[in-house]
Design an enzyme around this catalytic site. Sequence first.
Site, PDB file in Angstrom:
ATOM      1  N   SER A 193       0.850  -1.195   0.000  1.00 57.21           N
ATOM      2  CA  SER A 193       0.000   0.000   0.000  1.00 57.21           C
ATOM      3  C   SER A 193       0.880   1.236   0.000  1.00 57.21           C
ATOM      4  O   SER A 193       1.676   1.454   0.930  1.00 57.21           O
ATOM      5  CB  SER A 193      -0.885   0.017   1.249  1.00 57.21           C
ATOM      6  OG  SER A 193      -1.371   1.335   1.444  1.00 57.21           O
ATOM      7  N   HIS A 212      -1.317  -1.391  -4.225  1.00 50.86           N
ATOM      8  CA  HIS A 212      -2.579  -1.014  -3.583  1.00 50.86           C
ATOM      9  C   HIS A 212      -2.582   0.497  -3.334  1.00 50.86           C
ATOM     10  O   HIS A 212      -1.648   1.049  -2.740  1.00 50.86           O
ATOM     11  CB  HIS A 212      -2.700  -1.784  -2.270  1.00 50.86           C
ATOM     12  CG  HIS A 212      -3.992  -1.582  -1.538  1.00 50.86           C
ATOM     13  ND1 HIS A 212      -5.138  -2.285  -1.827  1.00 50.86           N
ATOM     14  CD2 HIS A 212      -4.310  -0.773  -0.504  1.00 50.86           C
ATOM     15  CE1 HIS A 212      -6.104  -1.914  -1.002  1.00 50.86           C
ATOM     16  NE2 HIS A 212      -5.628  -0.986  -0.186  1.00 50.86           N
ATOM     17  N   ASP A 218      -4.659   3.704  -1.858  1.00 51.73           N
ATOM     18  CA  ASP A 218      -5.705   4.054  -0.891  1.00 51.73           C
ATOM     19  C   ASP A 218      -6.214   5.471  -1.111  1.00 51.73           C
ATOM     20  O   ASP A 218      -5.503   6.446  -0.866  1.00 51.73           O
ATOM     21  CB  ASP A 218      -5.150   3.937   0.532  1.00 51.73           C
ATOM     22  CG  ASP A 218      -5.003   2.487   0.960  1.00 51.73           C
ATOM     23  OD1 ASP A 218      -5.988   1.734   0.841  1.00 51.73           O
ATOM     24  OD2 ASP A 218      -3.908   2.108   1.415  1.00 51.73           O
ATOM     25  N   MET A 265      -8.779   8.322   0.037  1.00 49.80           N
ATOM     26  CA  MET A 265      -9.568   8.715   1.223  1.00 49.80           C
ATOM     27  C   MET A 265     -10.085  10.137   1.045  1.00 49.80           C
ATOM     28  O   MET A 265      -9.377  10.996   0.522  1.00 49.80           O
ATOM     29  CB  MET A 265      -8.694   8.660   2.476  1.00 49.80           C
ATOM     30  CG  MET A 265      -8.067   7.297   2.719  1.00 49.80           C
ATOM     31  SD  MET A 265      -7.191   7.273   4.289  1.00 49.80           S
ATOM     32  CE  MET A 265      -6.417   5.646   4.204  1.00 49.80           C
ATOM     33  N   HIS A 324      -8.411   1.248  -3.838  1.00 53.89           N
ATOM     34  CA  HIS A 324      -9.308   1.056  -2.692  1.00 53.89           C
ATOM     35  C   HIS A 324      -9.951   2.403  -2.373  1.00 53.89           C
ATOM     36  O   HIS A 324      -9.291   3.298  -1.844  1.00 53.89           O
ATOM     37  CB  HIS A 324      -8.479   0.531  -1.513  1.00 53.89           C
ATOM     38  CG  HIS A 324      -9.250   0.336  -0.244  1.00 53.89           C
ATOM     39  ND1 HIS A 324      -8.625   0.095   0.968  1.00 53.89           N
ATOM     40  CD2 HIS A 324     -10.583   0.323   0.012  1.00 53.89           C
ATOM     41  CE1 HIS A 324      -9.549  -0.033   1.910  1.00 53.89           C
ATOM     42  NE2 HIS A 324     -10.745   0.103   1.363  1.00 53.89           N
ATOM     43  N   MET A 334     -12.033   4.702  -0.277  1.00 54.52           N
ATOM     44  CA  MET A 334     -12.642   4.959   1.034  1.00 54.52           C
ATOM     45  C   MET A 334     -13.291   6.335   0.935  1.00 54.52           C
ATOM     46  O   MET A 334     -12.843   7.319   1.536  1.00 54.52           O
ATOM     47  CB  MET A 334     -11.563   4.896   2.124  1.00 54.52           C
ATOM     48  CG  MET A 334     -11.107   3.462   2.402  1.00 54.52           C
ATOM     49  SD  MET A 334      -9.516   3.362   3.222  1.00 54.52           S
ATOM     50  CE  MET A 334      -8.444   3.456   1.791  1.00 54.52           C
ATOM     51  N   MET A 378     -11.367  -5.778   5.746  1.00 56.73           N
ATOM     52  CA  MET A 378     -10.566  -4.824   6.515  1.00 56.73           C
ATOM     53  C   MET A 378     -10.231  -5.444   7.877  1.00 56.73           C
ATOM     54  O   MET A 378     -11.117  -5.899   8.607  1.00 56.73           O
ATOM     55  CB  MET A 378     -11.322  -3.517   6.745  1.00 56.73           C
ATOM     56  CG  MET A 378     -11.640  -2.712   5.481  1.00 56.73           C
ATOM     57  SD  MET A 378     -10.219  -2.259   4.474  1.00 56.73           S
ATOM     58  CE  MET A 378      -9.204  -1.334   5.639  1.00 56.73           C
ATOM     59  N   GLY A 417      -0.558   1.586   9.628  1.00 57.01           N
ATOM     60  CA  GLY A 417       0.171   1.335  10.873  1.00 57.01           C
ATOM     61  C   GLY A 417      -0.680   1.028  12.086  1.00 57.01           C
ATOM     62  O   GLY A 417      -0.206   1.131  13.215  1.00 57.01           O
ATOM     63  N   ASP A 425      -6.706  -6.266   4.354  1.00 53.88           N
ATOM     64  CA  ASP A 425      -6.131  -4.923   4.381  1.00 53.88           C
ATOM     65  C   ASP A 425      -6.081  -4.399   5.809  1.00 53.88           C
ATOM     66  O   ASP A 425      -7.120  -4.147   6.424  1.00 53.88           O
ATOM     67  CB  ASP A 425      -6.973  -4.005   3.489  1.00 53.88           C
ATOM     68  CG  ASP A 425      -6.311  -2.656   3.249  1.00 53.88           C
ATOM     69  OD1 ASP A 425      -5.177  -2.450   3.725  1.00 53.88           O
ATOM     70  OD2 ASP A 425      -6.944  -1.818   2.577  1.00 53.88           O
ATOM     71  N   GLY A 426      -4.843  -4.231   6.314  1.00 51.48           N
ATOM     72  CA  GLY A 426      -4.642  -3.622   7.625  1.00 51.48           C
ATOM     73  C   GLY A 426      -3.863  -4.508   8.575  1.00 51.48           C
ATOM     74  O   GLY A 426      -4.294  -5.615   8.891  1.00 51.48           O
ATOM     75  N   SER A 443       2.929  -0.451   6.049  1.00 53.86           N
ATOM     76  CA  SER A 443       4.124  -0.243   6.878  1.00 53.86           C
ATOM     77  C   SER A 443       5.052  -1.447   6.874  1.00 53.86           C
ATOM     78  O   SER A 443       6.273  -1.291   6.896  1.00 53.86           O
ATOM     79  CB  SER A 443       3.715   0.157   8.299  1.00 53.86           C
ATOM     80  OG  SER A 443       2.507  -0.434   8.678  1.00 53.86           O
TER      81      SER A 443
HETATM   82  C1  DX5 Z   1      -6.183   1.629   5.750  1.00 57.11           C
HETATM   83  C2  DX5 Z   1      -5.723   1.304   4.341  1.00 57.11           C
HETATM   84  C3  DX5 Z   1      -4.653   0.285   4.261  1.00 57.11           C
HETATM   85  C4  DX5 Z   1      -3.369   0.714   4.928  1.00 57.11           C
HETATM   86  C5  DX5 Z   1      -2.699  -0.496   5.447  1.00 57.11           C
HETATM   87  O1  DX5 Z   1      -7.311   2.409   5.708  1.00 57.11           O
HETATM   88  O2  DX5 Z   1      -6.807   0.828   3.564  1.00 57.11           O
HETATM   89  O3  DX5 Z   1      -4.405  -0.113   2.924  1.00 57.11           O
HETATM   90  O4  DX5 Z   1      -2.493   1.371   4.079  1.00 57.11           O
HETATM   91  O5  DX5 Z   1      -1.577  -0.091   6.159  1.00 57.11           O
HETATM   92  P1  DX5 Z   1      -0.810  -1.063   7.149  1.00 57.11           P
HETATM   93  O6  DX5 Z   1      -0.343  -2.239   6.342  1.00 57.11           O
HETATM   94  O7  DX5 Z   1       0.290  -0.217   7.679  1.00 57.11           O
HETATM   95  O8  DX5 Z   1      -1.814  -1.487   8.196  1.00 57.11           O
HETATM   96 ZN    ZN Z   2      -6.443  -0.125   1.552  1.00 54.87          ZN
END
Ligand code: DX5
Ligand code: ZN
Length: 229
Positions: A12, A37, A39, A41, A70, A72, A141, A149, A176-177, A199
Site C-alpha cells: 500500500s 494497492h 488508498d 480517502m 481502494h 474509502m 478490513m 500502521g 487490508d490492515g 508499513s
Molecule cells: C487503511 C488502508 C490500508 C493501509 C494499510 O485504511 O486501507 O491499505 O495502508 O496499512 P498497514 O499495512 O500499515 O496497516
Molecule cells: Zn487499503
Amino acid sequence: MSFDRSIKIAPSILAADFANFGAECAAAEAQGADWIHVDVMDGHFVPNITFGPAMCAAIRPHIKGVMDVHLMIAPVDPYIDAFAQAGADVITAHVEAGPHIHRTLQAIRGAGAKAGVALNPGTPAQAVATLLDDIDLICVMTVNPGFGGQKFIDMGQKIRALRSMIGDRPVHIEIDGGVDPTTAPLVAAAGADVLVAGSAVFRGGSVNDPAPYGDNIRAIRAAAESALG
Ligand code: DX5
Ligand code: ZN
C-alpha cells in the site's frame, strides 16, 4: 488480469514517500510486489484525506502490473469513471459507503474494471451474500479504515465464512490492515490470497535503498505460504 488463488503481496503506497509515488511503485514491483494497492480517502467516509483520480493517472505509467484502487469515499458512483480512466485494474468500494452497493459494483464492471467490495471490521460476511456473482474481490478490513500502521484486528472467522460462501467462483479475498509476517499466516490459512501491507513493506527502505522492500515482501510471502503447507 488472470485469476488464481496464489498468495499475492500488494504494497500500500499509503506507507510510501508521497513525494515519490512513481519511483516507489516501480521500486516495490522491482522488489517483488504482485499488485500495487492505492488508498483513496476523502475525509468524509474516513477521517483522513489522501488523493484522487489525477494521482492515480499520474502513477499508472510507473506500474507494470495490477493497480488496485481502494476507494474509502462516499459517494462512490460519481467518481467511478474517473478512476477507471485513470487506469485502475481493480476498483473497490465499501459496502458501508452507500445504500446502492449493487449499482456501484455494476458501474465499476461497466467502466471496464474488476469490481471489489470492502467490509469494515464491524460488517458481517453476510453483507456480500447476494453480491457474489457481481464481484471479483472482497476486501476484508482488519483495521478500521483511514490510517496505516494500526493494530491488526482478527477477522479469521469472517474470512473463513467468505471463503466458504465464494465456493468455486473466481473471487479474490484481500486482507487490508496490519498485515505483517506474524499476521499473514492467520489470514492465509483462513483463505485469503491478496495481502495488502503498507508499513510492513515500506519500513526500513527508500527509493534510493529499496532492498529492504524486497526483504519485507519475501518475509510476508514466506510466512503466508508456510500456513498453506
Ligand atoms: C487503511 C488502508 C490500508 C493501509 C494499510 O485504511 O486501507 O491499505 O495502508 O496499512 P498497514 O499495512 O500499515 O496497516
Ligand atoms: Zn487499503
